[in-house]
Design a protein around this motif. Sequence first.
Motif: not given
Length: 155
Positions: A17-19, A21-34, A64-70
């Motif tokens: 996960v990078s810094d 936020e839009a990219s992180a949301r895309g990654q979360a949606n992709f993985v949740a949709g597997l 673990q302290r990076i906002g986008t990872v959380v």
Amino acid sequence: MASTDDSEATYRVLVPVSDNEASARGQANFVAGLPAASSRVEVLLTHVLHGEELEASRDGRTAQRIGTVVHVRDTLRERGVEARVVEAEEVSRPVEAIVDLADHYAVDLIVLGGGMHGLLEDLLEGHVARSVGRRTDRPVAVVVPVATDEGHGGG
């Protein structure tokens, strides 16, 4: 696959996960949709520390302290997908860190964010995605960012 019994196979997915936020949301949606994400996918989140993050106190230098990872971890958990954070050894060297983690955990898929907004982010993120793809024989998915409700983010 992480398991030898196909009926109960667990797929390991590494999500660096990078810094952004839009990219992180895309990654979360992709993985949740597997398929069977909540029951058969083991998600490993990471963030390669860089820049000012490296200047933080030792306790503060953790993915673990990076906002986008959380955010990604919490979003996945809300959708019934368990995720854990793993630390990269090669700080400030994202390509090497991602490939090393993928090999160490024998992941089945690497999910990178892509399509950043802004020329510099496009160049950096695109470079990382291409370089990871060239240095590993593991499948790499580059997902598009998901804009916020306010219309910010990439896309």
